[in-house]
Design a protein around this motif. Structure first.
Motif, PDB file in Angstrom:
ATOM      1  N   LEU A   1       5.425   1.235 -14.914  1.00  0.00           N
ATOM      2  CA  LEU A   1       6.006   2.339 -14.146  1.00  0.00           C
ATOM      3  C   LEU A   1       7.461   2.548 -14.539  1.00  0.00           C
TER       4      LEU A   1
ATOM      5  N   GLY B   1       0.794  -1.216   0.000  1.00  0.00           N
ATOM      6  CA  GLY B   1       0.000   0.000   0.000  1.00  0.00           C
ATOM      7  C   GLY B   1       0.831   1.274   0.000  1.00  0.00           C
ATOM      8  N   ARG B   2       2.107   1.114  -0.302  1.00  0.00           N
ATOM      9  CA  ARG B   2       2.976   2.300  -0.279  1.00  0.00           C
ATOM     10  C   ARG B   2       3.078   2.950  -1.652  1.00  0.00           C
ATOM     11  N   LEU B   3       2.525   2.268  -2.644  1.00  0.00           N
ATOM     12  CA  LEU B   3       2.428   2.848  -3.986  1.00  0.00           C
ATOM     13  C   LEU B   3       1.032   2.528  -4.514  1.00  0.00           C
ATOM     14  N   ALA B   4       0.565   3.343  -5.447  1.00  0.00           N
ATOM     15  CA  ALA B   4      -0.735   3.070  -6.068  1.00  0.00           C
ATOM     16  C   ALA B   4      -0.619   1.774  -6.868  1.00  0.00           C
ATOM     17  N   PRO B   5      -1.757   1.148  -7.125  1.00  0.00           N
ATOM     18  CA  PRO B   5      -1.739  -0.128  -7.843  1.00  0.00           C
ATOM     19  C   PRO B   5      -1.389   0.016  -9.321  1.00  0.00           C
ATOM     20  N   VAL B   6      -0.118   0.289  -9.588  1.00  0.00           N
ATOM     21  CA  VAL B   6       0.328   0.374 -10.983  1.00  0.00           C
ATOM     22  C   VAL B   6       1.167  -0.850 -11.312  1.00  0.00           C
ATOM     23  N   ASP B   7       1.148  -1.227 -12.573  1.00  0.00           N
ATOM     24  CA  ASP B   7       1.972  -2.346 -13.006  1.00  0.00           C
ATOM     25  C   ASP B   7       3.438  -1.911 -12.977  1.00  0.00           C
TER      26      ASP B   7
END
Lengths: 239, 239
Positions: free
Chosen positions: B188, B178-184
């Motif tokens: 990124l 949860g420390r980054l948005a749910p991006v592939d």
DNA sequence: GTCTATAAACAGATAGAC
DNA sequence: GTCTATCTGTTTATAGAC
């Protein structure tokens, strides 16, 4: 070391693509003619040559491509090719010219009365579609700019600059209205171009690292979604 | 049309850079020698040639550059250059090899125990510094990949892929925590590369449109701040 | 408009003396 | 290690017949 060769007229926007290697030129060609007739045939042939040239120039560059290869790919004789294009450089310039128009098109759509989110998301999608459908165009454009845009300099400085300045104004309006975060319009445009063109220009690398290409509909949609998310919402989690 | 030429041994990772144009080869050279002596001179000369070659190859491509030009730029005779490098392609490969190491370096820094924000912001800064300090390296890499990476394919598929997969794992850890948005993670990484390398590869266009370059410290900081903001927080205003 | 030579000259590479 | 001279095939481009 002295050069005894006659110089090309190198019309208008021509600049040496390489240090010093002038090559002889010839009379202007392009018969081109009336409204309709069998002159259609001429236009078709020109188009075939231009298409073949785009494919080769974008893969191997101006100097990495020979006229023989273009002629073979377009299915015309080399001599015949020279009937349509005065010389190699003229052909290259003709390809670039056609390119710039279509390359710029998606940007023209931008308008201040749009919703910023819609406009940016739509732009990302259409540019990625372009990367998927016309990767050679994106690559040739990239090749040309990397090499200092010797043949596109003027057009970039004029037509493109005018268009970008206009669209930067649109973005600034959105920022000032609090509808976009306070980002510099030019940097935002660069980011949009960079992330979308990457999938065409670095397609080889993308495929080597992910095993997939934009031709795969799933990967295309996944790419659109991720690029939109990163550029619009950012990589950090929302508070 | 038949080819009567002997074929190069084209060691290891070599693949034709252009449709079909084999060129003769020679005995392997590179005298290289013991620990220290005047053999330092040799290393210096090799380095001078490599440096000159990078500058030219990155501007004009492999085929757009002549050995004469490289020799002149490195201030050695053409024959002498061939003493150090067996042929043009070997020189090109040597340049690329040196390149890849330094190009990859910033990515190695990434580690899971870092703060995601710090890691990404730092990576953006160091890649932009690279675009400022070694634009030719970035451009040559881009040229090579655009053309299908004929000479780097193996290294990209092996060394680079391993490194990227590892770092993608790091990013995934952050996303899962949860420390980054749910991006592939891959997308990124591509976005990070694209937006930072753009300022080197498209420097001509950036300068034509903004009138400024990364060499200008103010513009550099402005670029760092904008790219960090866009990639980390996104272009849309925070709720 | 299209083809069959063919010119013209470059660019990569090498031999062989020093 | 470095130079002078030179060879080789490639490549752009043209002349001139059809």
């Amino acid at each position: 070391m002295l050069q005894t060769r006659r110089f090309t007229d190198r019309s208008a926007l021509s600049m040496p693509t390489t240090p010093t290697k002038p090559r002889p030129a010839r009379k202007a060609v392009v018969p081109a003619a009336e409204g309709t007739r069998r002159h259609r045939q001429i236009a078709d042939k020109r188009a075939a040559i231009l298409g073949a040239a785009l494919g080769l120039f974008s893969r191997f560059g101006l100097h990495g491509t020979t006229i023989d290869q273009v002629a073979a790919a377009a299915d015309v004789s080399k001599t015949n090719l020279f009937y349509y294009f005065a010389n190699k450089e003229a052909l290259y310039v003709a390809v670039l010219r056609d390119l710039l128009d279509v390359w710029l098109e998606p940007l023209r759509a931008f308008a201040a009365d749009q919703d910023p989110h819609e406009a940016l998301a739509g732009y990302i999608r259409s540019k990625l579609a372009f990367s998927r459908d016309r990767p050679e165009a994106s690559r040739l454009f990239c090749l040309e700019v990397i090499q200092g845009a010797p043949l596109l300099r003027d057009e970039l400085a004029n037509a493109l600059r005018a268009l970008v300045d206009e669209k930067a104004g649109v973005i600034r309006t959105w920022v000032d209205g609090g509808r976009l975060a306070p980002v510099d319009p030019h940097h935002l445009v660069f980011a949009l171009w960079a992330v979308t063109q990457h999938y065409a220009d670095f397609a080889t690398q993308v495929e080597l690292l992910t095993g997939r290409t934009l031709a795969d509909p799933d990967f295309f949609e996944e790419t659109v979604a991720n690029v939109q998310r990163i550029v619009l919402q950012g990589a950090e989690p929302r508070a």
